[in-house]
Motif scaffolding. Structure first.
Motif, PDB file in Angstrom:
ATOM      1  N   PHE A   1      82.100  48.297  44.266  1.00 21.11           N
ATOM      2  CA  PHE A   1      81.385  47.024  44.155  1.00 21.11           C
ATOM      3  C   PHE A   1      81.730  46.112  45.330  1.00 21.11           C
ATOM      4  CE2 PHE A   1      80.554  48.319  39.880  1.00 21.11           C
ATOM      5  CZ  PHE A   1      79.460  47.574  39.477  1.00 21.11           C
ATOM      6  N   ARG A   2      80.738  45.348  45.757  1.00 21.57           N
ATOM      7  CA  ARG A   2      80.973  44.339  46.792  1.00 21.57           C
ATOM      8  C   ARG A   2      80.185  43.084  46.434  1.00 21.57           C
ATOM      9  NH1 ARG A   2      82.689  47.976  50.609  1.00 21.57           N
ATOM     10  NH2 ARG A   2      81.622  49.925  50.221  1.00 21.57           N
ATOM     11  N   GLN A   3      80.617  41.991  47.065  1.00 19.35           N
ATOM     12  CA  GLN A   3      79.842  40.762  46.895  1.00 19.35           C
ATOM     13  C   GLN A   3      78.826  40.678  48.022  1.00 19.35           C
ATOM     14  OE1 GLN A   3      83.438  38.184  46.281  1.00 19.35           O
ATOM     15  NE2 GLN A   3      82.067  37.283  44.744  1.00 19.35           N
ATOM     16  N   HIS A   4      77.669  40.146  47.682  1.00 22.60           N
ATOM     17  CA  HIS A   4      76.582  40.140  48.664  1.00 22.60           C
ATOM     18  C   HIS A   4      75.976  38.756  48.817  1.00 22.60           C
ATOM     19  CE1 HIS A   4      76.257  44.553  49.115  1.00 22.60           C
ATOM     20  NE2 HIS A   4      76.743  44.554  47.886  1.00 22.60           N
ATOM     21  N   GLY A   5      75.468  38.517  50.024  1.00 22.48           N
ATOM     22  CA  GLY A   5      74.677  37.312  50.304  1.00 22.48           C
ATOM     23  C   GLY A   5      75.478  36.024  50.188  1.00 22.48           C
ATOM     24  N   GLN A   6      74.758  34.923  50.294  1.00 22.59           N
ATOM     25  CA  GLN A   6      75.353  33.600  50.134  1.00 22.59           C
ATOM     26  C   GLN A   6      75.936  33.437  48.744  1.00 22.59           C
ATOM     27  OE1 GLN A   6      75.005  30.800  52.487  1.00 22.59           O
ATOM     28  NE2 GLN A   6      74.696  32.555  53.837  1.00 22.59           N
ATOM     29  N   SER A   7      75.240  34.024  47.795  1.00 14.14           N
ATOM     30  CA  SER A   7      75.611  33.826  46.398  1.00 14.14           C
ATOM     31  C   SER A   7      76.868  34.595  46.032  1.00 14.14           C
ATOM     32  CB  SER A   7      74.466  34.285  45.502  1.00 14.14           C
ATOM     33  OG  SER A   7      74.196  35.655  45.736  1.00 14.14           O
TER      34      SER A   7
ATOM     35  N   HIS B   1      68.935  41.837  48.594  1.00 15.76           N
ATOM     36  CA  HIS B   1      68.158  40.756  47.964  1.00 15.76           C
ATOM     37  C   HIS B   1      68.994  39.970  46.962  1.00 15.76           C
ATOM     38  CE1 HIS B   1      64.197  41.895  49.573  1.00 15.76           C
ATOM     39  NE2 HIS B   1      64.679  43.121  49.551  1.00 15.76           N
ATOM     40  N   ALA B   2      70.311  40.130  47.045  1.00 15.58           N
ATOM     41  CA  ALA B   2      71.187  39.504  46.045  1.00 15.58           C
ATOM     42  C   ALA B   2      70.829  38.034  45.825  1.00 15.58           C
ATOM     43  CB  ALA B   2      72.646  39.637  46.469  1.00 15.58           C
ATOM     44  N   ASP B   3      70.499  37.337  46.896  1.00 13.71           N
ATOM     45  CA  ASP B   3      70.242  35.901  46.761  1.00 13.71           C
ATOM     46  C   ASP B   3      68.913  35.586  46.086  1.00 13.71           C
ATOM     47  OD1 ASP B   3      72.664  35.376  47.809  1.00 13.71           O
ATOM     48  OD2 ASP B   3      71.942  34.964  49.852  1.00 13.71           O
ATOM     49  N   ASP B   4      68.125  36.627  45.818  1.00 16.25           N
ATOM     50  CA  ASP B   4      66.868  36.412  45.083  1.00 16.25           C
ATOM     51  C   ASP B   4      66.968  36.817  43.620  1.00 16.25           C
ATOM     52  OD1 ASP B   4      65.170  35.344  47.046  1.00 16.25           O
ATOM     53  OD2 ASP B   4      65.002  37.324  47.987  1.00 16.25           O
ATOM     54  N   LEU B   5      68.064  37.490  43.276  1.00 19.17           N
ATOM     55  CA  LEU B   5      68.121  38.064  41.935  1.00 19.17           C
ATOM     56  C   LEU B   5      68.761  37.131  40.925  1.00 19.17           C
ATOM     57  CD1 LEU B   5      69.309  41.723  42.711  1.00 19.17           C
ATOM     58  CD2 LEU B   5      66.997  40.778  42.772  1.00 19.17           C
ATOM     59  N   CYS B   6      68.285  37.239  39.697  1.00 21.66           N
ATOM     60  CA  CYS B   6      68.962  36.623  38.560  1.00 21.66           C
ATOM     61  C   CYS B   6      69.370  37.781  37.655  1.00 21.66           C
ATOM     62  CB  CYS B   6      68.022  35.660  37.839  1.00 21.66           C
ATOM     63  SG  CYS B   6      68.682  35.049  36.280  1.00 21.66           S
ATOM     64  N   VAL B   7      70.626  38.168  37.754  1.00 21.41           N
ATOM     65  CA  VAL B   7      71.100  39.317  36.976  1.00 21.41           C
ATOM     66  C   VAL B   7      71.530  38.831  35.593  1.00 21.41           C
ATOM     67  CG1 VAL B   7      72.788  41.175  36.818  1.00 21.41           C
ATOM     68  CG2 VAL B   7      71.870  40.505  39.050  1.00 21.41           C
ATOM     69  N   ILE B   8      70.956  39.405  34.551  1.00 24.08           N
ATOM     70  CA  ILE B   8      71.413  39.082  33.196  1.00 24.08           C
ATOM     71  C   ILE B   8      72.352  40.207  32.768  1.00 24.08           C
ATOM     72  CG2 ILE B   8      70.747  38.650  30.818  1.00 24.08           C
ATOM     73  CD1 ILE B   8      68.084  37.618  31.817  1.00 24.08           C
ATOM     74  N   ARG B   9      73.627  39.863  32.640  1.00 22.57           N
ATOM     75  CA  ARG B   9      74.626  40.908  32.382  1.00 22.57           C
ATOM     76  C   ARG B   9      74.983  41.002  30.903  1.00 22.57           C
ATOM     77  NH1 ARG B   9      78.860  39.057  36.929  1.00 22.57           N
ATOM     78  NH2 ARG B   9      78.981  37.394  35.386  1.00 22.57           N
ATOM     79  N   SER B  10      74.345  40.178  30.095  1.00 21.76           N
ATOM     80  CA  SER B  10      74.737  40.121  28.686  1.00 21.76           C
ATOM     81  C   SER B  10      73.591  40.572  27.782  1.00 21.76           C
ATOM     82  CB  SER B  10      75.127  38.686  28.338  1.00 21.76           C
ATOM     83  OG  SER B  10      74.094  37.804  28.754  1.00 21.76           O
TER      84      SER B  10
END
Lengths: 475, 961
Positions: free
Chosen positions: A111-117, A131-140
């Motif tokens: 795993f790595r961290q991506h983008g500004q976010s 595209h990390a900065d465009d995504l809204c990941v729902i992890r729950s």
């Protein structure tokens, strides 16, 4: 909103107008538009409130992607890799009422961290990660159904076992189509298995709202088309025969004046004729630039097939289709992403979808379509953080998994909700599949509690008696 | 979210008795300071009447939590551990976690625990209201028209006394006259002929039949109609057409659909049962009893028994999700589907609404649902509740006379042989026990060929990397075993590749040499016919089988197919060993090879083994030669007959009070009969439904027939006679028909005949409009769309391709289905719809439909459906314009037309008469002939085919006048 009243049958609508199409031909253009809206059940309808998005592209990862190998980073899995620990295994509990120790398995991708976010994404999806900065990941996320069939039906219809309309059919019913020459709900390469046609069926809604399948799983996307769209004969011959049919129908109608239902049938032939003209153009990539094709990975072995599906989805959206589902799956009982053993195979599937999806996001963005299109990526459930039967794969996990949304007014570059420290059960800001349905309808300007249809004596809705809109994910 | 029962119903009762003590000042202060704000912030959004009252629980008053919600009292004052509310906020129980979205901070949980412990002082008195039955009460319900007894109405007087042909016409005309309207003219003979044919047989009249009818109708219309109706009612095609109507109601299908679709190989017997019942005019009350309880009814002949067993498939062929992992859930889902189907089919009731709560509108309390559910819970629909993927019951069927005798004899011989074989095996086992113990005793080497099944020694395996031979641990097979020297991890492997001469499932066993320092996680990779599997073996433990082998599981292998077992030392710590691999066929009894045995009584053992082998061969030969017993999809009474509990909010594990088995009380005219404790109660249920006094059954049935004949029922919501359904347009006529139908023996043909010969049914079509736009007066005939089967069969009849074979199985490859076999669905998915028998015989798969059926509103075969939708959509037009079926059949029909004598005009007339039941109009003929004339001479057939296709696509083919 119960649309049954404002949505009359053709017959009733024409009766209200007190005339048939013959009259329409004489009426002004505005009147024609109005009349068509009344007659065409697919005519666009205003949403119930101001929408954030006009359409949905659902990228269905059939079989269940492992959240702990993709979007839900859990350092604990690395720490405890190989340990036998007690987990509530839902399949065991469903079958026997109890559960036992399982071997923790660390993610196979870093795993790595991506983008500004700084969003965490694993190396399984390097292109999507861009595209990390465009995504809204729902992890729950959590859902119903432990086996594929029930869970897949639940994902699409909000019910594991009852016969209910698919979400796309509800959207089509609620909003109509922006293009009367195309169906409002399209599913590209759907699977015959795990619910098959029920996953895009209309159930008790009028048939007009059912999904139109383009191709099917296992068939090359290159050969996929809308059924019966192409005449067997040359265009000139087809035209001549169609003119003969028109003449016969006109003559037969002349002897039964005032039959609006018959006029509706004649109208359906006219629409079919126009579809024959328009739909093949949507399906034809000839005018796409080489750059665009490359963006989707079309022409390359691994990505050609899914790339074509994704590009077709964009073209459908441009043409006004309301709900486009793109399926990555097959017809088996253990569909594509279902790695009960040999989790490494996730890598093959990721190679097939990663670039096309990334390309789709880029393309939608550069065309300004992402602003009012919600892209929804995910499967019917996730996978366990431990090895199945102490093996090399992971079993199904409906209790906690990840999906992502992009575009259409959702927050960008955020992760919403959490699972426990192993990535097994959703614990914080839990989002049930019913909640996701409610939220997506909300984004389209539809109140999931008010979008109802009366059938067998009661009002039905997509979310049954459940569902909460997750307001927090909207920008 | 689901809630698990934490406390039994009995203990709930005991607990509710404990009322909280009056709060003291300190307690009240604690409540006001800490608890009230907490409840307001965290709980009341979902648990107070201002917003929502989720789960029926109110937390805004003391009575609210004392009474509790659907799962009982929320708080037991003084006892946090017994309080559901505390259990929920502790988040330890996976099925009961509140607040739904996020666990409370620990400090807040501690506050509530403390509060409950101190006796839950709460000054908020009053407010909560006891729950009562929602929806219509039983008493009010009995006054609603459909639950009230059927009464004989007076035959109304009419002004135009010469108009009616019978009582039906009097009822209809009276309403027309009262509305100041006029009935339409009688239908023209040609239109009437086409209407009668399509209605009764689903097929168009031939030009000859058309001519004959028109001629005789000119002389005497009434006798012409009556003799045509009689002759068609006697045709086998009548049962095919009208059986299809009932198959819609019975949600008939030949596969389960849904998750893992499974082929119902015997479903065709139910289809044939329905068709034959219609053709034989089986009284409808008997038809009901057979479908619900055929297995429990006495049968006079084996044929009757076969029919009756096949009939119960009505309960079994729903869209069951056999894959559902929670089998109790599956069981109740099946029951729910059965109740919904039988409720709709026979009673016009939406019983399913009462699964989770009292019916919101109809007089169906939840208790009545579970009273009925108890009957079906005492009925066995699934073969077992344990398989990963469950299955229906295939009931053996008796044969007639001599055949049954022969089959039974055969079965007895088989049974005797099996018994003999068992005895021989036991003898062999006894004889070899000593030998087996001697040779298989851990600590001694054993020869590979002394073991049963396929054995591959390490000497025959493919070895990668350096493996070291050893005999240190003595219980090895052959001459040695191998170990990896605990070195070069990830570089060494051993592959066993078995030669499979017989396809089947095998248990795979690995022999290894165990010792304390051995690797604990040896990965063994198995490639088998259904995929790949990894199994991990802990070699520090002794092998469980004979101290030599560990089972790796059972897998399927194809004959000469790819398959191997690979042992790798990748990722291991400690020594990895491998000795041999054994494959034992699942159905084989392990028996040691005694050929080389030289111990005491070796000859006797060899003889015993010879005998086992011979008997096995005999059994196989006998089974192969003899007749097979046919089976039917059926239900039977379960071993345990019992009432079932109400399930709170429909949740299977959430049991409420016990509901004694029974029926819908709103539709009962007298006290329920006591149900036998020895039978499920289906027989009594069927008797209650098929009783002339049941207010619903006869009304629902005659209304269905009316709907099928007119395209609209007297009650247009044919499946819903509840309060949310429509009221009858002609209540007196409905009762008149219902009463006579039941009183005169429940005869379907008689009813159909009477209605079809009424003047009302034979009226001409008129455009909708006037003061009765929906034609609720039946003052004219409705213009009716050909349904999917009529379109297909009509096209095939016109082209001459239609085959009229009646009944029988229709899916050639259908055999016994193993639901757990991955290839079980291949027949459905790869099925090619090619045959040209009537549509009722087209395989009715749930996941793969004939395209024409999908396009033309065949309807969803997942649910009982008395009324198909009628849609007008572009895909239908595309089907007529471009589908190869229409093009091919048009060509065949064109060939027929071209073979007719005469010129093009005469041939065109023949084409029109065969397709539409009428000659072309002048304008139509002109257009068609011009089209033909402009085609090149070489393309004549193609041009005729195009004309034919246009006529198929035209309005007059798609509609019945």
């Amino acid at each position: 909103m119960n649309l049954q009243d404002p949505l009359p049958t053709r017959r009733a609508a024409l009766r209200q107008l007190g005339c048939g199409f013959g009259y329409l031909a004489l009426a002004g253009l505005a009147a024609q538009e109005k009349a068509r809206a009344a007659v065409n059940p697919l005519a666009p309808r205003p949403p119930q409130f101001k929408p954030r998005a006009k359409r949905v592209i659902f990228l269905f990862m059939q079989g269940g992607v492992s959240q702990v190998d993709s979007f839900d980073y859990k350092p604990r899995l690395e720490k405890d890799d190989g340990q036998m620990l007690d987990f509530d295994d839902s399949r065991e509990i469903a079958k026997t009422g109890k559960s036992g120790a399982q071997r923790v398995m660390k993610p196979l991708w870093d795993f790595r961290q991506h983008g500004q976010s700084g969003l965490w994404v694993s190396d399984l999806f390097p292109e999507m990660a861009k595209h990390a900065d465009d995504l809204c990941v729902i992890r729950s996320m959590h859902t119903e159904g432990i086996a594929h069939g029930p869970a897949t039906l639940f994902l699409h219809t909000g019910s594991t076992n009852f016969i209910r309309p698919s979400m796309g059919a509800w959207v089509n019913y609620g909003l109509g189509s922006e293009n009367e020459n195309l169906p409002g709900f399209v599913t590209i390469s759907p699977s015959l298995g795990n619910g098959g046609p029920r996953n895009y069926g209309n159930a008790f809604l009028p048939a007009i709202y059912q999904g139109t399948a383009i191709g099917r799983a296992g068939l090359p996307a290159k050969e996929s088309t809308i059924r019966n769209l192409r005449p067997a004969r040359s265009p000139e011959e087809a035209r001549r025969q169609f003119d003969l049919l028109r003449d016969l129908n006109a003559e037969q109608l002349r002897r039964k004046p005032g039959e609006s239902e018959l006029e509706a049938v004649i109208n359906s032939y006219e629409l079919a004729w126009r579809m024959q003209g328009e739909a093949p153009q949507v399906l034809d990539f000839a005018k796409e630039s080489p750059e665009t094709l490359a963006l989707y990975g079309i022409g390359e072995k691994d990505t050609d097939n899914f790339g074509r599906q994704c590009l077709l989805a964009r073209r459908m959206c441009e043409s006004g289709v309301r709900f486009v589902q793109v399926n990555y799956g097959d017809n088996t009982n253990n569909p594509a992403w279902d790695q009960h053993s040999n989790l490494k195979k996730h890598g093959e599937h990721a190679r097939a979808v990663d670039r096309p999806i990334s390309g789709l996001l880029t393309d939608l963005k550069q065309r300004g379509l992402l602003e009012d299109t919600i892209v929804w990526w995910g499967g019917e459930f996730g996978r366990t953080p431990y090895a199945e039967k102490n093996g090399t794969g992971r079993d199904h996990n409906p209790n906690g998994f990840s999906i992502w949304l992009a575009g259409g007014g959702v927050k960008r570059g955020v992760a919403y909700g959490e699972t426990d420290e192993f990535g097994h059960h959703a614990v914080t800001d839990k989002v049930h599949m019913h909640d996701l349905h409610a939220t997506l309808l909300h984004a389209l300007g539809l109140d999931h509690e008010a979008l109802t249809y009366r059938y067998a004596g009661r009002n039905f809705r997509l979310t049954d008696v459940y569902g909460n809109v997750v307001q927090d994910i909207f920008a | 979210m689901s809630l698990r029962p934490l406390i039994t119903a009995a203990s709930l009762f005991a607990l509710t008795g404990a009322a909280p003590a009056a709060p003291d000042a300190a307690g009240l202060e604690f409540f006001e300071k800490k608890v009230r704000p907490l409840l307001a912030e965290r709980c009341l959004e979902c648990h107070s009447p201002d917003k929502k009252v989720k789960g029926g629980l109110r937390l805004d008053t003391r009575d609210g939590w004392l009474k509790g919600g659907d799962t009982g009292p929320a708080i037991v004052p003084g006892d946090p551990d017994q309080s559901l509310l505390i259990t929920a906020i502790r988040y330890k129980d996976r099925d009961l976690q509140m607040p739904e979205k996020r666990k409370l901070p620990d400090a807040e949980i501690a506050v509530l625990e403390e509060w409950v412990k101190m006796g839950a002082p709460d000054p908020r008195i009053g407010g909560a209201v006891a729950k009562k039955q929602t929806g219509l009460s039983l008493d009010d319900g009995r006054k609603f028209w459909s639950y009230a007894p059927v009464k004989q109405p007076a035959i109304p007087a009419v002004k135009a006394a010469a108009w009616p042909r019978g009582d039906i016409d009097r009822f209809i005309l009276a309403r027309i006259e009262a509305a100041g309207a006029q009935p339409a003219a009688d239908a023209a003979p040609a239109a009437l002929c086409r209407r009668i044919h399509y209605t009764l047989t689903g097929l168009p009249p031939t030009p000859e039949q058309l001519d004959a009818f028109i001629q005789s109708a000119t002389r005497n219309r009434q006798s012409a109609s009556s003799s045509l109706v009689d002759s068609l009612l006697a045709m086998p095609q009548f049962g095919e057409k009208w059986g299809r109507h009932w198959l819609d109601v019975a949600r008939f299908a030949e596969s389960s659909g849904g998750g893992r679709t499974l082929l119902f190989k015997d479903a065709w017997r139910y289809r044939d049962y329905v068709i034959e019942s219609l053709n034989a005019d089986v009284p409808f009350d008997r038809f009901i009893r057979e479908q619900l309880a055929g297995d429990l009814l006495p049968a006079a002949t084996p044929a009757d028994r076969r029919r009756q067993l096949a009939a119960t498939a009505f309960l079994a062929l729903g869209p069951t999700n056999y894959e559902e992992q929670d089998k109790q859930q599956l069981r109740f889902d099946v029951i729910d589907e059965q109740l919904e189907t039988l409720g709709r089919a026979f009673l016009g009731q939406t019983i399913g609404c009462a699964r989770c709560h009292d019916h919101k509108f109809d007089p169906v309390p939840q208790r009545d649902y579970y009273a009925l559910a108890g009957i079906l819970a005492s009925t066995r629909t699934l073969a077992n509740y344990t398989d990963n993927v469950a299955k229906w019951i295939a009931a053996p069927l008796p044969l007639d006379g001599a055949n049954e005798g022969a089959l039974r004899e055969h079965e007895e011989r088989l049974a005797a042989l099996r018994k003999e074989l068992d005895a021989a095996k036991a003898a062999l086992a006894q004889a070899s026990k000593a030998a087996t113990e001697a040779t298989s005793k851990p600590g001694t080497p054993i020869a590979a060929d002394s073991l049963p099944g396929i054995v591959i020694d390490n000497t025959q395996a493919k070895v990668v990397g350096e493996w070291i031979s050893s005999t240190h641990v003595r219980s090895f097979i052959g001459q040695d075993y191998l170990h990896d020297g605990n070195a070069r991890k990830g570089e060494k492997s051993i592959t066993f590749t078995p030669a499979i001469t017989k396809a089947g499932r095998y248990e795979i066993r690995l022999a290894y040499a165990h010792a304390a320092g051995r690797a604990k996680n040896v990965r063994v990779h198995i490639l088998h016919a259904d995929g790949e599997e990894d199994v991990f073996v802990d070699q520090s433990l002794p092998p469980p089988i004979d101290g030599r082998f560990v089972s790796l599981g059972k897998f399927r292998f194809e004959k000469d197919g790819a398959g191997y077992v690979l042992i790798s030392n990748d990722g291991t710590t400690g020594y990895v060993t491998a000795d041999a691999l054994q494959l034992v066929a699942e159905d084989a009894e392990a028996a040691p090879d005694l050929a080389k045995d030289t111990g005491p009584d070796a000859a006797g053992k060899r003889a015993a083994q010879q005998r086992v082998k011979k008997l096995e061969a005999d059994l196989k030969a006998l089974a192969k030669d003899g007749p097979d017993r046919p089976t039917a999809m059926a239900v039977r009474d379960d071993d345990k007959i019992a009432d079932t509990h109400i399930r709170i909010r429909g949740l299977v594990k959430q049991t409420g009070e016990l509901a004694p088995r029974g029926f819908l009380r709103a539709a009962m005219t007298e006290e329920a009969p006591a149900l036998s404790p020895k039978e499920s109660g289906r027989r009594e249920l069927a008797d209650w439904i098929a009783d002339a006094r049941n207010p619903l059954t006869a009304r629902v049935t005659v209304n269905r027939v009316w709907h099928w004949l007119f395209g609209a029922g007297l009650v247009r919501t044919v499946d819903n006679f509840g309060t949310t359904g429509e009221k009858p347009s002609h209540p007196d006529l409905l009762d008149h028909l219902a009463l006579r139908f039941a009183a005169e023996g429940w005869g379907m043909k008689k009813l159909i005949r009477e209605i079809m010969l009424s003047r009302t049914w034979q009226l001409a079509v008129a455009a909708p409009g006037g003061s009765d736009p929906e034609n609720r007066l039946f003052a004219h005939a409705n213009r009716r769309r050909l349904d999917a089967e009529q379109i297909r069969d009509g096209i095939l009849a016109t082209s001459g391709a239609l085959k009229l074979e009646v009944g029988g199985p229709n899916i050639a490859q259908a055999g016994d289905v193993d639901p757990n076999n991955f290839s079980a669905q291949n027949i459905e998915y790869s099925y090619v719809f090619a045959d040209t028998r009537r549509s009722v015989y087209v395989p009715a798969f749930r996941n793969k439909r004939l395209e024409l059926f999908e396009a033309f509103d065949f309807g969803d075969i997942n649910a009982s459906m008395g009324h198909r939708n009628v849609s007008t959509v572009a895909p239908q037009a595309l089907y007529f314009l471009n589908h190869p079926f229409v093009a091919e059949q048009s060509k065949l029909a064109a060939q027929r037309a071209l073979a007719e004598p005469g010129d093009d005009a005469a041939r065109l007339t023949a084409l029109f008469r065969r397709t539409l039941g009428r000659p072309p109009s002048t304008a139509e003929a002109e257009k068609c002939l011009a089209f033909l004339a402009s085609a090149p001479p070489a393309g004549q057939l193609d041009a005729w085919a195009q004309v034919q296709q246009a006529v198929f696509a035209s309005l007059d083919f798609r509609y019945l006048e």
